[in-house]
Design a protein around this motif. Structure first.
Motif, PDB file in Angstrom:
ATOM      1  N   VAL A  26       0.844  -1.192   0.000  1.00  0.00           N
ATOM      2  CA  VAL A  26       0.000   0.000   0.000  1.00  0.00           C
ATOM      3  C   VAL A  26       0.880   1.243   0.000  1.00  0.00           C
ATOM      4  O   VAL A  26       1.852   1.325   0.755  1.00  0.00           O
ATOM      5  CB  VAL A  26      -0.913   0.033   1.252  1.00  0.00           C
ATOM      6  CG1 VAL A  26      -1.816   1.252   1.227  1.00  0.00           C
ATOM      7  CG2 VAL A  26      -1.731  -1.242   1.374  1.00  0.00           C
ATOM      8  N   LEU A  27       0.544   2.199  -0.857  1.00  0.00           N
ATOM      9  CA  LEU A  27       1.156   3.529  -0.829  1.00  0.00           C
ATOM     10  C   LEU A  27       0.170   4.458  -0.136  1.00  0.00           C
ATOM     11  O   LEU A  27      -1.036   4.393  -0.393  1.00  0.00           O
ATOM     12  CB  LEU A  27       1.428   4.041  -2.239  1.00  0.00           C
ATOM     13  CG  LEU A  27       2.515   3.325  -3.023  1.00  0.00           C
ATOM     14  CD1 LEU A  27       2.546   3.841  -4.457  1.00  0.00           C
ATOM     15  CD2 LEU A  27       3.858   3.512  -2.368  1.00  0.00           C
ATOM     16  N   GLY A  31       3.910   0.511   2.863  1.00  0.00           N
ATOM     17  CA  GLY A  31       4.028  -0.600   3.783  1.00  0.00           C
ATOM     18  C   GLY A  31       3.072  -1.704   3.398  1.00  0.00           C
ATOM     19  O   GLY A  31       2.190  -1.518   2.558  1.00  0.00           O
ATOM     20  N   PRO A  32       3.233  -2.856   4.029  1.00  0.00           N
ATOM     21  CA  PRO A  32       2.330  -3.963   3.743  1.00  0.00           C
ATOM     22  C   PRO A  32       1.010  -3.791   4.481  1.00  0.00           C
ATOM     23  O   PRO A  32       0.980  -3.295   5.610  1.00  0.00           O
ATOM     24  CB  PRO A  32       3.091  -5.182   4.274  1.00  0.00           C
ATOM     25  CG  PRO A  32       3.921  -4.624   5.391  1.00  0.00           C
ATOM     26  CD  PRO A  32       4.294  -3.225   4.960  1.00  0.00           C
ATOM     27  N   ALA A  33      -0.062  -4.188   3.825  1.00  0.00           N
ATOM     28  CA  ALA A  33      -1.351  -4.242   4.511  1.00  0.00           C
ATOM     29  C   ALA A  33      -1.363  -5.521   5.333  1.00  0.00           C
ATOM     30  O   ALA A  33      -1.039  -6.595   4.836  1.00  0.00           O
ATOM     31  CB  ALA A  33      -2.491  -4.238   3.505  1.00  0.00           C
ATOM     32  N   GLU A  34      -1.710  -5.405   6.606  1.00  0.00           N
ATOM     33  CA  GLU A  34      -1.747  -6.573   7.484  1.00  0.00           C
ATOM     34  C   GLU A  34      -3.120  -7.216   7.493  1.00  0.00           C
ATOM     35  O   GLU A  34      -3.251  -8.385   7.805  1.00  0.00           O
ATOM     36  CB  GLU A  34      -1.321  -6.180   8.890  1.00  0.00           C
ATOM     37  CG  GLU A  34       0.112  -5.707   8.923  1.00  0.00           C
ATOM     38  CD  GLU A  34       0.585  -5.365  10.311  1.00  0.00           C
ATOM     39  OE1 GLU A  34      -0.211  -4.885  11.131  1.00  0.00           O
ATOM     40  OE2 GLU A  34       1.773  -5.597  10.569  1.00  0.00           O
ATOM     41  N   ASP A  35      -4.144  -6.453   7.212  1.00  0.00           N
ATOM     42  CA  ASP A  35      -5.474  -7.001   6.977  1.00  0.00           C
ATOM     43  C   ASP A  35      -6.242  -6.021   6.118  1.00  0.00           C
ATOM     44  O   ASP A  35      -5.856  -4.870   5.962  1.00  0.00           O
ATOM     45  CB  ASP A  35      -6.215  -7.372   8.265  1.00  0.00           C
ATOM     46  CG  ASP A  35      -6.487  -6.198   9.184  1.00  0.00           C
ATOM     47  OD1 ASP A  35      -6.602  -5.048   8.709  1.00  0.00           O
ATOM     48  OD2 ASP A  35      -6.616  -6.418  10.389  1.00  0.00           O
ATOM     49  N   LEU A  36      -7.313  -6.514   5.503  1.00  0.00           N
ATOM     50  CA  LEU A  36      -8.000  -5.723   4.495  1.00  0.00           C
ATOM     51  C   LEU A  36      -9.454  -6.153   4.426  1.00  0.00           C
ATOM     52  O   LEU A  36      -9.765  -7.333   4.554  1.00  0.00           O
ATOM     53  CB  LEU A  36      -7.310  -5.966   3.150  1.00  0.00           C
ATOM     54  CG  LEU A  36      -7.801  -5.251   1.907  1.00  0.00           C
ATOM     55  CD1 LEU A  36      -7.657  -3.746   2.039  1.00  0.00           C
ATOM     56  CD2 LEU A  36      -7.011  -5.745   0.699  1.00  0.00           C
ATOM     57  N   CYS A  69      -8.458  -1.047   6.223  1.00  0.00           N
ATOM     58  CA  CYS A  69      -7.295  -1.931   6.286  1.00  0.00           C
ATOM     59  C   CYS A  69      -6.391  -1.506   7.440  1.00  0.00           C
ATOM     60  O   CYS A  69      -6.574  -0.456   8.041  1.00  0.00           O
ATOM     61  CB  CYS A  69      -6.517  -1.901   4.975  1.00  0.00           C
ATOM     62  SG  CYS A  69      -5.778  -0.314   4.559  1.00  0.00           S
ATOM     63  N   GLN A  70      -5.436  -2.361   7.734  1.00  0.00           N
ATOM     64  CA  GLN A  70      -4.380  -2.013   8.667  1.00  0.00           C
ATOM     65  C   GLN A  70      -3.063  -2.131   7.923  1.00  0.00           C
ATOM     66  O   GLN A  70      -2.810  -3.127   7.255  1.00  0.00           O
ATOM     67  CB  GLN A  70      -4.372  -2.939   9.880  1.00  0.00           C
ATOM     68  CG  GLN A  70      -3.263  -2.566  10.864  1.00  0.00           C
ATOM     69  CD  GLN A  70      -3.430  -3.258  12.174  1.00  0.00           C
ATOM     70  OE1 GLN A  70      -4.344  -2.953  12.916  1.00  0.00           O
ATOM     71  NE2 GLN A  70      -2.548  -4.199  12.458  1.00  0.00           N
ATOM     72  N   ILE A  71      -2.249  -1.079   8.036  1.00  0.00           N
ATOM     73  CA  ILE A  71      -0.990  -1.003   7.306  1.00  0.00           C
ATOM     74  C   ILE A  71       0.136  -0.837   8.313  1.00  0.00           C
ATOM     75  O   ILE A  71       0.003  -0.077   9.277  1.00  0.00           O
ATOM     76  CB  ILE A  71      -0.972   0.213   6.356  1.00  0.00           C
ATOM     77  CG1 ILE A  71      -2.239   0.274   5.522  1.00  0.00           C
ATOM     78  CG2 ILE A  71       0.263   0.197   5.469  1.00  0.00           C
ATOM     79  CD1 ILE A  71      -2.488   1.635   4.908  1.00  0.00           C
ATOM     80  N   LEU A  72       1.248  -1.513   8.084  1.00  0.00           N
ATOM     81  CA  LEU A  72       2.432  -1.325   8.913  1.00  0.00           C
ATOM     82  C   LEU A  72       3.289  -0.250   8.248  1.00  0.00           C
ATOM     83  O   LEU A  72       3.779  -0.433   7.137  1.00  0.00           O
ATOM     84  CB  LEU A  72       3.211  -2.630   9.042  1.00  0.00           C
ATOM     85  CG  LEU A  72       4.443  -2.565   9.930  1.00  0.00           C
ATOM     86  CD1 LEU A  72       4.067  -2.169  11.359  1.00  0.00           C
ATOM     87  CD2 LEU A  72       5.175  -3.888   9.920  1.00  0.00           C
ATOM     88  N   VAL A  91      -6.967   2.076   9.019  1.00  0.00           N
ATOM     89  CA  VAL A  91      -7.552   3.047   8.100  1.00  0.00           C
ATOM     90  C   VAL A  91      -9.003   2.668   7.813  1.00  0.00           C
ATOM     91  O   VAL A  91      -9.305   1.506   7.553  1.00  0.00           O
ATOM     92  CB  VAL A  91      -6.759   3.061   6.773  1.00  0.00           C
ATOM     93  CG1 VAL A  91      -7.429   3.946   5.742  1.00  0.00           C
ATOM     94  CG2 VAL A  91      -5.327   3.509   7.017  1.00  0.00           C
ATOM     95  N   SER A  92      -9.878   3.648   7.867  1.00  0.00           N
ATOM     96  CA  SER A  92     -11.261   3.478   7.417  1.00  0.00           C
ATOM     97  C   SER A  92     -11.384   4.131   6.050  1.00  0.00           C
ATOM     98  O   SER A  92     -10.979   5.278   5.868  1.00  0.00           O
ATOM     99  CB  SER A  92     -12.241   4.148   8.376  1.00  0.00           C
ATOM    100  OG  SER A  92     -12.331   3.424   9.574  1.00  0.00           O
ATOM    101  N   PHE A  93     -11.937   3.382   5.091  1.00  0.00           N
ATOM    102  CA  PHE A  93     -12.141   3.935   3.756  1.00  0.00           C
ATOM    103  C   PHE A  93     -13.371   4.831   3.745  1.00  0.00           C
ATOM    104  O   PHE A  93     -14.401   4.493   4.316  1.00  0.00           O
ATOM    105  CB  PHE A  93     -12.344   2.823   2.725  1.00  0.00           C
ATOM    106  CG  PHE A  93     -11.172   1.893   2.560  1.00  0.00           C
ATOM    107  CD1 PHE A  93      -9.869   2.345   2.648  1.00  0.00           C
ATOM    108  CD2 PHE A  93     -11.377   0.555   2.300  1.00  0.00           C
ATOM    109  CE1 PHE A  93      -8.791   1.492   2.488  1.00  0.00           C
ATOM    110  CE2 PHE A  93     -10.315  -0.316   2.129  1.00  0.00           C
ATOM    111  CZ  PHE A  93      -9.023   0.148   2.222  1.00  0.00           C
TER     112      PHE A  93
END
Length: 110
Positions: free
Chosen positions: A20-21, A34-39, A44-47, A90-92
């Protein structure tokens, strides 16, 4: 009131294995990645290596296999990661309909 530890999200999240950018819309920060840890279709959650602040508006570019999904949202949660960096929830707020279709297909939901 929900029991402690129960799922409070509207959409259950799954491990995505995607990059994810992130662009902060209200600050002069470089793009973060960083990588998305869940989606899920709702967020999603990004590190990330750099901390973003709660409520901060952001633009995201998710790389799902050979497809790219663009979304806008806000930082809903930030917590220090055990291995370093920041677990950023993150909330979309906005995803184009075609991007939402790509996202749902990638998550195994039609």
């Amino acid at each position: 009131m929900t029991p402690q530890g129960s799922e409070r999200r509207l959409f259950p999240r799954v491990p995505p294995h995607c990059a994810v950018l992130v662009e902060a819309l209200d600050a002069r920060q470089p793009w973060l990645s960083g990588p998305a840890e869940d989606l899920s279709p709702g967020g999603c959650q990004i590190l990330l290596e750099q901390r973003l602040r709660l409520g901060q508006p952001i633009r995201l570019t998710l790389h799902l296999s050979a497809r790219v999904v663009k979304a806008e949202g806000f930082v809903a949660h930030v917590e220090a990661a055990r291995a370093g960096g920041w677990e950023t929830g993150v909330s979309f707020l906005r995803i184009a309909p075609e991007g939402l279709c790509v996202l749902r297909r990638a998550l195994g939901r039609q």
